[in-house]
Enzyme design. Structure first.
Site, short mmCIF file in Angstrom:
data_model
loop_
_atom_site.label_atom_id
_atom_site.label_comp_id
_atom_site.label_asym_id
_atom_site.label_seq_id
_atom_site.Cartn_x
_atom_site.Cartn_y
_atom_site.Cartn_z
N HIS A 85 74.52 13.59 48.74
CA HIS A 85 73.33 12.75 48.93
C HIS A 85 73.24 12.26 50.37
CE1 HIS A 85 76.24 9.80 47.07
NE2 HIS A 85 76.07 9.34 48.27
N ASP A 129 67.05 30.93 46.55
CA ASP A 129 67.73 31.54 45.40
C ASP A 129 67.48 33.04 45.32
OD1 ASP A 129 69.28 29.61 44.02
OD2 ASP A 129 67.43 28.56 43.54
N CYS A 142 58.31 28.63 49.29
CA CYS A 142 58.84 27.29 49.55
C CYS A 142 60.33 27.29 49.89
CB CYS A 142 58.53 26.37 48.39
SG CYS A 142 59.30 26.89 46.86
C1 PEP Z 1 64.53 28.14 46.59
O1 PEP Z 1 65.39 28.55 45.81
O2 PEP Z 1 64.11 28.80 47.56
C2 PEP Z 1 63.96 26.79 46.43
C3 PEP Z 1 62.95 26.39 47.16
O3 PEP Z 1 64.54 25.97 45.51
P1 PEP Z 1 65.92 25.20 45.77
O4 PEP Z 1 66.29 25.35 47.21
O5 PEP Z 1 65.67 23.79 45.36
O6 PEP Z 1 66.85 25.93 44.83
MG MG Z 2 65.73 27.51 43.98
#
Ligand code: PEP
Ligand code: MG
Length: 580
Positions: free
Chosen positions: A196, A465, A512
């Protein structure tokens, strides 16, 4: 002597300043014997310190603007400890029985409690020992005459902007306090990428490095430091030449930053008139002002699980509703994409009855994200109802993480319908047409994209991911981090396939993952057809500057040719040429 330390850069930029070591108050405590007639006075002194710290926490909670729910919860936990007889009555008894000073009595009791917490099998409960230590530190500082903010003791003539806080760890409450100050930077011994402390560091937007291991032991108060928050490097006592070099780089970064600020209100459009949406990724409602400040046109990813990490219990519907409403209201009519909890794997919450005790060998492949939400219908309904209720305050889109199967989408949509129908029954208002999107994070999802396009209103590519699963690289394992490659031809093929397939049926796609915020990749992604980028607010203006100089009609054929290259060296060369 000059030396360099390495850690994990969690917030970019360069800071140059003087080290200010955050003291470990508990280490400063000495054992004093007091006379019998001083005992009552010593207990009164102890009580006054507890009261003062409680008051300090209360004020902090009330006065800190945009305090995220998670941080408020931390303050509550600390306040709760200050009311616990184990921490309040026991030291009183120790003072009376052993005729010792209050500080010593408290530290004895703290050590006892820490030992008890260490016996717990549940890792969440075990971790609470850190809260006990943090709370005791606050009380000790108060007793020693330098209350909570003692860390802010700047030497004469040194302003806060010149100070670099060097700490073993920082509690979230400390980080809130930082928001009221303007330190140059902070570095800590502990903290991984998902701690955190690291997460909150980003919201402070000052260069910071965590996980330095022994910075506190090696750095002395007042020493000159250079912190490179991007590369995770700290140079202690730099020589003149290095200092000049970094000063120059710092000035350049600041100049570029101030130039970029002028782009805040510029329309995000390419040279050939193509509109490009630049959205922000946020973790906490407190990140909204930063997103607006960077000119974000909406929130493309609200990672809701961060609101409640490090809490033992699952937040109830009202608490979640208030957090979501705060974000929606803060964004004042701009779209807000709320992702349902992505818990499990590296972000574990462990409320009662969840997760179980089994040690998982492959948590990233286990029951995480939507898999966990579907397995915990009560938890899922609570979140869906809270999101739906917030949707009456502004445009919300619902985003589902880690989908791979058609039946997961169908079950999710059924769960949403159930939440809607319960709200209808209670005559609670919400957006009946809330758009539902899915994250494309698993190669199977990108390959079988038709399943998603037929069932959902929009898609969002989670490259963090997607890269992890495509290349079989654990994204949190630093030992394989050199193999984590966004430009691997397989990764690019999956993204390109997703974009092209969605375009054919007019389903909007955003991206994202971290790739969206990397300005070196902006032209490539534009050329691939991406029109909606979501990234950490600090990246938005730089990416916008690339968008403004791009000509999509020009880029598209070049990028198409590039994607046919499956030799990494050639791809890299082509990318450099593309960025000219
Ligand atoms: C991703 O996996 O690209 C994503 C935006 O989600 P997180 O980083 O929260 O797993
Ligand atoms: Mg992700």
């Amino acid at each position: 002597m000059s030396f360099t330390l390495h850690g994990l850069g969690v917030s970019g930029g360069i800071a140059i300043g003087r080290a200010m070591l955050m003291s470990h108050a508990t280490l400063e405590v000495s054992h004093l014997t007091i006379s019998q007639r001083m005992v009552d006075k010593e207990i009164a002194r102890f009580d006054a310190a507890i009261k003062a710290v409680k008051g300090e926490l209360e004020t902090m909670k009330e006065t800190t603007e945009h305090a995220p729910a998670e941080l408020a919860a931390f303050i509550d936990i600390h306040t709760m400890f200050l009311e616990d007889p184990e921490l309040v009555d026991k030291p009183r008894a120790i003072i009376r029985e052993r005729r010792c000073n209050a500080e010593w009595a408290l530290v004895q009791q703290m050590e006892d409690l820490v030992e008890q917490f260490e016996q717990f099998e549940d890792p969440y409960l075990r971790e609470r020992k850190f809260d006990v230590v943090q709370v005791v530190e606050r009380v000790i500082k108060e007793l020693l005459g330098h209350p909570g903010r003692a860390v802010m003791k700047a030497a004469k003539g040194v302003t806060e902007e010149m100070l670099i806080v060097v700490a073993h760890d920082l509690s979230p409450a400390d980080v809130i306090t930082f928001k009221e100050h303007r330190f140059a930077s902070f570095i800590t011994d502990v903290g991984g990428a998902t701690s955190h402390t690291a997460i909150l560091a980003r919201s402070l937007a000052i260069p910071s490095v965590v996980g330095m291991e022994n910075a506190r032991a090696l750095i002395r108060d007042g020493e000159q430091l250079i912190v490179d928050g991007k590369r995770g490097v700290v140079i202690v006592n730099p020589d003149v030449r290095v200092l000049e070099e970094y000063q120059l780089r710092k000035n350049q970064i600041e100049l570029e930053k101030s130039k970029l600020k002028r782009l805040k209100t510029a329309k995000s459009q390419t040279l050939d008139g193509v509109d490009v949406q630049l959205y922000a990724n946020i973790e906490l409602p407190g990140d909204v002002p930063g997103a607006l400040d960077a000119g974000a046109e909406g929130i493309g990813l609200f990672r809701t699980e961060f609101l409640f990490l490090d809490r033992g219990d699952m937040p109830d519907e009202q608490e979640q509703y208030e957090a979501y409403r705060k974000v929606v209201k803060g964004m004042a009519g701009r779209p807000v994409t709320i992702r349902t909890f992505d818990l499990g794997n590296d972000k574990d919450l462990r409320p009662d009855g969840m997760s179980g005790d089994r040690v998982k060998t492959n948590p990233a492949l286990g029951r995480r994200a939507i898999r966990l939400s579907l397995a915990e219908p009560r938890m899922f309904q609570t979140q869906l109802r809270a999101i739906l209720r917030a949707s009456k305050h502004g445009p919300i889109k619902l985003l589902i993480p880690m989908l791979a199967h058609a039946h997961e989408i169908d079950q999710t949509l059924a769960a949403l319908e159930q939440a809607k129908s319960s709200l209808r029954g209670e005559k609670v208002a919400f957006d009946e047409n809330i758009p539902v999107g899915g994250m494309i994070e698993i190669p199977a999802a990108a390959l079988a994209i038709g399943l998603f396009l037929r069932r959902l209103d929009f898609l969002s590519v989670g490259t963090n991911d997607l890269i992890q699963y495509t290349l079989a690289i654990d994204r949190s394992d630093e030992q394989v981090s050199s193999l984590y490659d966004p430009l691997h031809p397989a990764v690019l093929m999956l993204i390109a396939h997703t974009l092209a397939s969605a375009e054919k049926v007019n389903i909007p796609v955003s991206l994202c993952g971290e790739m969206a915020g990397d300005p070196k990749l902006t032209r490539l992604l534009l050329g691939m057809g991406l029109r909606n980028f979501s990234m950490h607010p600090s990246q938005i203006l730089e990416v916008k500057s690339r968008v403004l100089k791009a000509d999509v009609a020009d880029l598209a054929p070049t990028v198409r040719r590039m994607l046919r290259l499956d030799e990494p060296g050639k791809l890299q060369e082509a990318l450099e040429k593309l960025n000219g």
